[in-house]
Write an enzyme that holds these catalytic residues in place. Structure first.
Site, PDB file in Angstrom:
ATOM      1  N   ARG A 166      18.952   3.792 -23.258  1.00  0.00           N
ATOM      2  CA  ARG A 166      18.948   3.957 -21.795  1.00  0.00           C
ATOM      3  C   ARG A 166      20.154   4.747 -21.300  1.00  0.00           C
ATOM      4  O   ARG A 166      21.026   5.143 -22.053  1.00  0.00           O
ATOM      5  CB  ARG A 166      18.891   2.590 -21.103  1.00  0.00           C
ATOM      6  CG  ARG A 166      19.960   1.599 -21.491  1.00  0.00           C
ATOM      7  CD  ARG A 166      19.748   0.275 -20.738  1.00  0.00           C
ATOM      8  NE  ARG A 166      20.594  -0.810 -21.226  1.00  0.00           N
ATOM      9  CZ  ARG A 166      20.253  -1.659 -22.183  1.00  0.00           C
ATOM     10  NH1 ARG A 166      19.088  -1.544 -22.784  1.00  0.00           N
ATOM     11  NH2 ARG A 166      21.080  -2.622 -22.548  1.00  0.00           N
ATOM     12  N   ASP A 167      20.151   4.951 -19.977  1.00  0.00           N
ATOM     13  CA  ASP A 167      21.264   5.526 -19.210  1.00  0.00           C
ATOM     14  C   ASP A 167      21.542   6.995 -19.554  1.00  0.00           C
ATOM     15  O   ASP A 167      22.639   7.352 -19.999  1.00  0.00           O
ATOM     16  CB  ASP A 167      22.557   4.708 -19.412  1.00  0.00           C
ATOM     17  CG  ASP A 167      22.349   3.218 -19.235  1.00  0.00           C
ATOM     18  OD1 ASP A 167      21.440   2.846 -18.478  1.00  0.00           O
ATOM     19  OD2 ASP A 167      23.099   2.428 -19.841  1.00  0.00           O
ATOM     20  N   SER A 208      19.706   3.026 -14.835  1.00  0.00           N
ATOM     21  CA  SER A 208      20.780   4.011 -14.616  1.00  0.00           C
ATOM     22  C   SER A 208      20.406   5.408 -15.083  1.00  0.00           C
ATOM     23  O   SER A 208      19.567   5.592 -15.963  1.00  0.00           O
ATOM     24  CB  SER A 208      22.051   3.560 -15.328  1.00  0.00           C
ATOM     25  OG  SER A 208      22.654   2.505 -14.635  1.00  0.00           O
ATOM     26  N   ASP A 248      25.383  -0.541 -11.228  1.00  0.00           N
ATOM     27  CA  ASP A 248      25.881   0.738 -11.740  1.00  0.00           C
ATOM     28  C   ASP A 248      25.809   1.901 -10.751  1.00  0.00           C
ATOM     29  O   ASP A 248      24.756   2.140 -10.135  1.00  0.00           O
ATOM     30  CB  ASP A 248      25.062   1.158 -12.966  1.00  0.00           C
ATOM     31  CG  ASP A 248      25.050   0.113 -14.060  1.00  0.00           C
ATOM     32  OD1 ASP A 248      25.521  -1.009 -13.819  1.00  0.00           O
ATOM     33  OD2 ASP A 248      24.545   0.416 -15.150  1.00  0.00           O
TER      34      ASP A 248
END
Length: 755
Positions: free
Chosen positions: A148-149, A81, A20
């Site tokens: 997440r992210d 990420s 990513d």
């Protein structure tokens, strides 16, 4: 082949696994791309960290190393990420710290930690200490352990964050958070939609041309014939409040996932995605070479008449176009290139090697499929269209990006043709193919050696007590200067199979120089040079090369691949004696000129290496006419030109292709001469400690500044004197810093020091 399938236009990992893109931003005059990175293995088996690339033009990218590693209990199993926010004189980063607890867990409902972690940087390279902002306990109770992210923006004094999530009943969603500072993030709501998978990854939220968009990657959607053809998807909704409308896929190809966007200073919104995907059946043969995956080209986003996103390659790519020709079925020599097609018949087919791109108007089907093994398991992808109006294909060494109907639909794929000559077959349309040559790499050919630096200077050679080894050689030093400033450079030479060769390679690698085309021989040893400095400050050299490994490098070893992407080829006279390396120089100059590179020559005289000084002069004049730039020191002028007057020497020096003559004068600065006139630059007044490699650093930094000023082979003849003056000033500042430190390459400053 060492560089097989390495691309010219795409960001790739130096080794290991890339996935990513993260932390995309413009800061301090550079574009920054961070990415999830497993440097130890091409299969991504090691713990994820963040790697870092920078660019001054969105075209030429320089790897700067690992910036975030897993070193906290809260990110012990990976730096996952995240995103970046530029605020004034610093950048703030937010990422997911991944934790996998030991025990018998399903790692969905228990056993996994997903922590939002914050760091800052004042330069984009050095990171502050880490601060945990959110943990599993801070997320809504309906969330599983998969959160997440973080993608964060800062608007009207408020931080806004979106997080991808999976609920306890296996529904994908995006969590919304806001806070007036990083310590006050509060949950504000959730966006979701029915029948859209069990997990939404990599969310991004932005406004473009008056419309709001939410991009994300849903997992768990059943695959179909025309929609959701990959195992995991990437797409977007338009939205108003919490109402999501009309999911559209961002890419219909084999290799696309985890896109992220950011805004440029000129207002454009740019998208970059991972040109790969996890858990699918096809493969990439670069694994055998120690690396895998790449990122897409940066894409400009706009909104079409139907309110949907259009994606097109950044406009900067147009500056690379060369030699357009109609497609007529003959082989096209060399990648990368661009194909543009229009005026399609009802049955259209265009082949790029084994990748076949077809249009069937009666069925309304546009397709990409592989007719041979170049897809490595990739078979077919299709789009349902009402009409085919335009087609644009960017073909790099091992990838295709296909833009349909002005970017309304896109297909991205890796492919692996065996030969750089790729045959394009076309029928049923008007099509042209255009070379895309990104000449951004300084290539130097010649000696790389070990300089033995004395422990005492200002004395005779016999008075020196000890010498310390340091990597050197003028061409190698020039590469080091260019790379330490953020440019890409490559060294062509030959070393011995000895510890001194290892020192040189390690030093060049540490400076960011590409050493993949350095050869090795057991017939001769690596060259050595003992340096001493007399009381009047002059360096003297005692060489041990009788012969050395570099001298035996011959023309048959020079390949076109070595000069791929060559912005300028630089060389000196040390390796131009009566031995095979001289012919290798001629071969390299011929290839570099054919590929549109500048040729730079610094005679850098070392009389002790020549039995016949007249032969030295003859060889210098043999090479001068093939050069665009000639750099001469004031001490060398009379020997080379037969006069100490630069005005008298210029008519002879402007011979053949020569368009710029640079006269360096040590602490007194430098002058530059073109057909339009002369400019001078005064060197800063500093206390010089060590001048070893100062002249090499000067020309290396001059060439770097010239390239970043937008001057290349095509427009070099029209380069204005003010631009050359700016490059001279920059090179003098660079050298003034380096002479205050010891050594050559280790003394060279990075760009941030010169500002």
């Amino acid at each position: 082949m060492k560089g097989k399938w390495r691309q010219n236009l795409h960001i790739e990992p130096p080794e290991g696994w890339m996935n990513d893109p993260n932390g995309l931003c413009f800061f301090d005059g550079f574009y920054h791309v961070y990415f999830q990175y497993s440097p130890g293995t091409p299969n991504g088996e090691s713990t994820r960290c963040w790697g870092h690339y920078v660019s001054s033009d969105l075209l030429s990218w320089k790897y700067k190393g690992i910036v975030l590693d897993a070193d906290l209990p809260e990110d012990k199993d990976g730096v996952f990420s995240g995103s970046a926010v530029t605020l004034g004189y610093h950048v703030e980063f937010f990422y997911t710290g991944n934790v996998m607890e030991d025990g018998d867990y399903d790692y969905v409902l228990e056993g996994r930690g997903a922590n939002v972690i914050h760091v800052t940087s004042s330069d984009g390279y050095e990171m502050s200490s880490k601060k945990v902002l959110l943990r599993n306990s801070d997320y809504p109770s309906f969330c599983s352990c998969h959160v997440r992210d973080p993608k964060v923006s800062f608007e009207d004094g408020v931080y806004k964050m979106v997080l991808g999530a999976r609920t306890v009943d296996d529904k994908g969603c995006v969590l919304l958070y806001e806070g007036k500072d990083i310590d006050s993030f509060e949950y504000k709501g959730c966006l979701t939609a029915p029948d859209m998978g069990y997990m939404w990854e990599c969310p991004d939220m932005f406004e473009l041309e008056g419309r709001n968009f939410l991009t994300f990657c849903p997992q768990g959607i059943p695959q179909g014939e025309f929609r959701f053809q990959n195992i995991f998807q990437s797409g977007y909704y338009t939205f108003n409040g919490d109402a999501l409308d009309g999911f559209e896929e961002l890419d219909y190809g084999f290799d696309f996932y985890a896109p992220q966007t950011f805004a440029l200073p000129d207002g454009r919104r740019i998208l970059i995605g991972w040109m790969g995907i996890g858990d699918d059946s096809y493969s990439n043969p670069t694994v055998e070479l120690g690396w895998q995956h790449c990122l897409t080209l940066p894409r400009e986003l706009s909104v079409g008449a139907d309110g949907k996103l259009l994606q097109n390659p950044i406009r900067e790519l147009s500056s690379l176009k060369k030699k357009a020709k109609n497609v007529d079925g003959e082989a096209w020599e060399g990648l990368p290139f661009e194909v543009n097609a229009s005026e399609f018949a009802s049955e259209f087919k265009l082949s790029v090697s084994g990748a076949e791109i077809t249009w069937n108007r009666s069925e309304g089907v546009f397709s990409l499929h592989f007719a041979n093994g170049e897809g490595y398991g990739r078979k077919e992808r299709k789009i349902k269209l009402d009409s085919l109006d335009s087609l644009r294909i960017i073909a790099d060494v091992s990838s295709l990006e296909i833009y349909v109907n002005d970017g309304r639909y896109v297909m991205s794929t890796r492919f692996y043709p065996e030969y750089r000559q790729v045959k394009i077959e076309e029928n049923g349309a008007l099509a042209t193919v255009t070379a895309l040559r990104l000449n951004d790499t300084l290539v130097a050919i010649g000696e790389a050696l070990i300089d033995f630096i004395p422990d005492k200077k200002g004395c005779e050679f016999y008075e020196v007590g000890a010498f310390s080894p340091a990597a050197g050689g003028a061409p190698a030093n020039v590469c080091g200067a260019f790379s330490k400033l953020g440019g890409k450079s490559r060294m062509i030479t030959q070393l011995g199979l000895d510890p001194f060769g290892d020192i040189i390679k390690r030093t060049l690698n540490d400076a960011g120089v590409d050493t993949s085309f350095i050869s090795y021989t057991s017939v001769a040893n690596t060259a050595l040079a003992f340096v001493s400095q007399t009381k009047d400050g002059k360096n003297t050299y005692s060489f041990y090369r009788n012969p050395s490994a570099d001298m035996l490098f011959d023309a048959s070893q020079v390949t076109g691949e070595m000069l791929d992407g060559c912005y300028a080829l630089h060389f000196c006279s040390v390796s131009l004696g009566d031995f095979p390396m001289r012919d290798a120089h001629h071969a390299a100059v011929t290839i570099a000129r054919r590929q549109g590179a500048l040729i730079s020559f610094d005679p850098n005289l070392r009389f002790m290496l020549w039995d016949d000084k007249d032969e030295l002069k003859r060889v210098i004049w043999e090479f001068i006419p093939d050069c665009d730039i000639v750099k001469i020191s004031d001490e060398e002028l009379e020997f080379i030109a037969g006069t100490s007057s630069i005005d008298e020497a210029l008519p002879a020096l402007f011979k053949g292709n020569v368009k710029l003559v640079i006269l360096t004068k040590g602490k007194d600065g430098a002058d530059a001469y073109t057909s339009s006139g002369c400019v001078s630059s005064v060197s800063p007044d500093v206390n010089a400690i060590d001048t070893t490699g100062a002249g090499d650093g000067f020309i290396g930094s001059f060439l770097w500044k010239l390239r970043t000023s937008g001057v290349g082979k095509d427009n070099f003849a029209d380069c204005s004197l003010p631009v050359i003056k700016e490059c001279l000033d920059f090179a003098n500042r660079f050298s003034a810093i380096s002479v205050q430190r010891k050594g050559a390459i280790p003394s060279y400053p990075e760009y941030k020091e010169i500002k």
